[in-house]
Structure formats: structure tokens, C-alpha cells
Design an enzyme around this catalytic site. Structure first.
Site: not given
Ligand code: IPM
Ligand code: MG
Length: 370
Positions: A142, A193, A226, A250, A254
């Protein structure tokens, strides 16, 4: 009693709608329970770009650094798809994380019993799930330099991002994971990884050393990221605390969101190191979900992740543990009673909108005290 300074950055899309429900809660805590929250509001994301051509202004950045805690909604949306990269909405959030040095991102994924049927996974896979993803938040790909697109002059361009981790960054994030594991099931799984990345080799080494030096009472496993993603959807209850880098964290968080029924359910806390003198940490709390422009303004967004993020704020920034517990119990109880926003709706339940969900939670929070 000392005041508690909160900066609210509702952001874009459904951010302001979700934040409005937290504001109700803050008002009740101040009026009825003398909590002494002082709130200020600022702009971050696309709304800040519209107002001052920056993803967050210097003034709001200064407010964030001065606050005891920041509550953040969500940023981004198609409206800002073509703004310059440096001032895109996400840049505001990344700047906050970097300048506040919020290196530890805690993303708990808890499956509330009432929602076990609304995930896309089988009920027995997620029922009773309680895992915590500890994501490194101020390093890795990042922020690594160089980060650019260069013109190769032959009709080709080259996009470059750089994954970098130094020893101290891996040590401190794994320390956070081990400490938290001790308050839970005492089990950490580190994901990287190392089979393709040098930063993964170092990550694995440093986590192993940190474990050996200070936390050998905690059970430690290593998994390739993975395979970790696959295991998360196969049998997530094998995990307690997962520690991983910025990008894998990240993605994995999700995935974890869907284990809880909806991404509208996942809160997060981003914490800095404790101040050497006062012991307090800089902190920002935000839902894991994004700005959801497709449903913004419709009054149907799920405010639970935002409200649960506020519960984390009570717990980690203000040591208001009883209040945090009560707020989390209120969420469980309102879900038990069958109230659902659209994203978690299932047969036989009662569909309600954002403000109604907020009202139910505020009401329940108060009644649990009685
Ligand atoms: C998260 C989001 C952020 C990230 C974005 C909005 C920059 O996806 O907080 O998970 O990638 O960290
Ligand atoms: Mg995210």
C-alpha cells in the site's frame, strides 16, 4: 470527568447514513449517562475533494491527530472515478492511517446466532464463529516506494508497486496478535506467501522469532495466504487470531465478512502504539464495508458495522468495557428479535431501514441497562 474527544468523518455514500445512527447513540450516552463525548465533524474522501480539492484537508488531519478517537464512515464512489490518483477518495483514509501511525487493524468476524442462516455458507460452518483478523495497516504494498507507472518509450508502460516490510513492522504487528490471542483462544495463524515473496520469507522468520522470544505459550501456525483464504471458507472455526500483511489482510477480511452473514456486519479498529507517557493510543474505527454507492441515499444500508465499530471505540479507546459489551449485546438482541436490514434479510424476519435499525439498537442499549 475528562471529556472524550471524538472526530467524526462520515465520508461518502452510505457513510453519512450509518454515522447518523452512531450520532443518536452518542447523544443518548451524553444526555442519559453523562458520557461526556465531545464531537467534531470533518470531511474525508470524495466529499472533501468536492469541498477543497483534497481527500482530507490539513485542518481535518490536524483534528484527527488531536482527537482521542476518530470514527470513520466510508469513502469513494463512481462520481470520483476520474479525479487525479493523489486526491482520490481512498487517499484520505490512507493518509489518516499513515500519519496517525495506525499500524494495527483489528477486524473481528463474529457470526451472531440469529444470522447463521443468512450467510452464503452452510450454517454449521459458521455458527458460533469468532475469529479476529489482525492486519498490518501502514506498510507493505500500500505504501512501498517506488509506486508509479512509467513510460517505457516503446508504446509500453510499466506499473510498479513495491511490497516492503522491515523487521520492526513485523515484530510489532505480530506482538499485537499474540497479546490479543492470550485474551482469546491463545492461537495465532500467520499468513504470507513465502513461496514466492521475499517479504513473505522475512515475515515468516520474524513472526517465528517473536513467538519464540516472547510468546511461546501461544500456539502458532503458519499458512500460505492463498491456502488461508481457502481454509477460511472451508472451515473458519479452525482459526482464532489471523495475523497478516496489509494487502492479504484487506482481501482475507472481505472473505471473513461473508462468514458473518453480510459485509454490513464487520467493524474494525485501527490502533497506533501506546504513547510512552500517557499509555493512550491513536485510534480510528471504521466499518469494513465500503461506501456502497448503489444503495446510498435509499435508507436501506445496514448501520450495524458502523455501530459495532463504535463499540470497539468504547472498548479500546475509552476502556468503557461495560458499555461496549452492552452495545454488542443490543446488536445480538435486536437480531434475535428478527429485525433485519435488506442485506441480512431472511424469511420470516422483519425488514427495516437504516434509521429504524439505529432506533432499535439505541432503545435496546438503554433497556439493557434497566
Ligand atoms: C479497507 C478498504 C480500504 C483498503 C480502501 C478503501 C482503501 O478496502 O479498509 O478494507 O484497501 O484498505
Ligand atoms: Mg477492504
Amino acid at each position: 470527568m475528562a471529556s472524550r474527544k471524538l472526530l467524526l468523518l462520515p465520508g461518502d455514500g452510505i457513510g453519512p447514513e450509518a454515522m447518523a445512527e452512531v450520532k443518536k447513540l452518542i447523544a443518548v450516552m451524553n444526555d442519559k449517562f453523562g458520557a461526556g463525548f465531545e464531537t467534531e465533524e470533518g470531511l474525508a474522501g470524495g466529499c472533501a475533494y468536492d469541498a477543497h480539492g483534497q481527500a482530507i484537508s490539513e485542518a481535518d488531519m490536524a483534528k484527527a491527530l488531536a482527537a482521542d478517537a476518530v470514527l470513520f464512515g466510508a469513502v469513494g464512489g463512481p462520481k470520483w472515478d476520474s479525479v487525479p490518483y493523489e486526491v482520490r477518495p481512498e487517499a484520505g483514509l490512507l493518509r489518516l492511517r499513515k500519519e496517525m501511525q495506525l499500524f494495527a487493524n483489528l477486524r473481528p468476524a463474529i457470526c451472531y446466532p440469529a444470522l447463521a442462516a443468512s450467510s452464503s455458507l452452510k450454517q454449521d460452518v459458521i455458527e458460533g464463529l469468532d475469529i479476529l483478523i489482525v492486519r498490518e495497516l501502514t506498510g507493505g504494498v500500500y505504501f512501498g516506494e517506488p509506486k508509479e507507472i512509467i513510460d517505457l518509450g516503446n508504446g509500453q508502460k510499466r506499473g510498479i508497486d513495491t511490497q516492503i516490510y522491515d523487521t520492526f513492522e513485523i515484530e510489532r504487528i505480530s506482538g499485537v496478535a499474540f497479546e490479543l490471542a492470550r485474551t482469546r483462544k491463545n492461537h495465532v495463524t500467520s499468513m504470507e506467501k513465502r513461496n514466492v515473496m521475499k517479504s513473505g520469507v522475512l515475515w515468516n522468520e520474524v513472526v517465528t522469532q517473536t513467538h519464540k522470544a516472547k510468546y511461546s505459550d501461544v500456539k502458532l501456525d503458519h499458512m500460505l495466504a492463498d491456502a488461508g483464504g481457502m481454509q477460511l471458507v472451508r472451515w473458519p472455526k479452525q482459526f482464532d487470531v489471523i495475523v497478516t500483511d496489509n494487502l492479504f489482510g484487506d482481501m482475507l477480511s472481505d472473505i471473513a465478512a461473508m462468514l458473518t452473514g453480510s459485509i454490513g456486519m464487520l467493524p474494525s479498529a485501527s490502533l497506533g502504539a501506546p504513547d510512552a507517557r500517557t499509555g493512550s493510543r491513536k485510534a480510528l474505527y471504521e466499518p469494513v464495508h465500503g461506501s456502497a454507492p448503489d444503495i446510498a441515499g435509499k435508507g436501506i444500508a445496514n448501520p450495524i458495522a458502523m455501530i459495532a465499530s463504535f463499540a470497539m471505540c468504547l472498548r479500546y479507546s475509552f476502556n468503557m468495557v461495560a458499555e461496549a459489551d452492552r452495545l454488542e449485546a443490543a446488536i445480538a438482541s435486536v437480531l434475535d428479535e428478527g429485525y433485519r436490514t435488506k442485506d441480512i434479510m431472511s424469511e420470516g424476519c422483519i425488514e427495516i431501514g437504516t434509521t429504524m435499525m439505529g432506533d432499535k439498537l439505541v432503545e435496546k442499549f438503554q433497556s439493557l441497562l434497566a
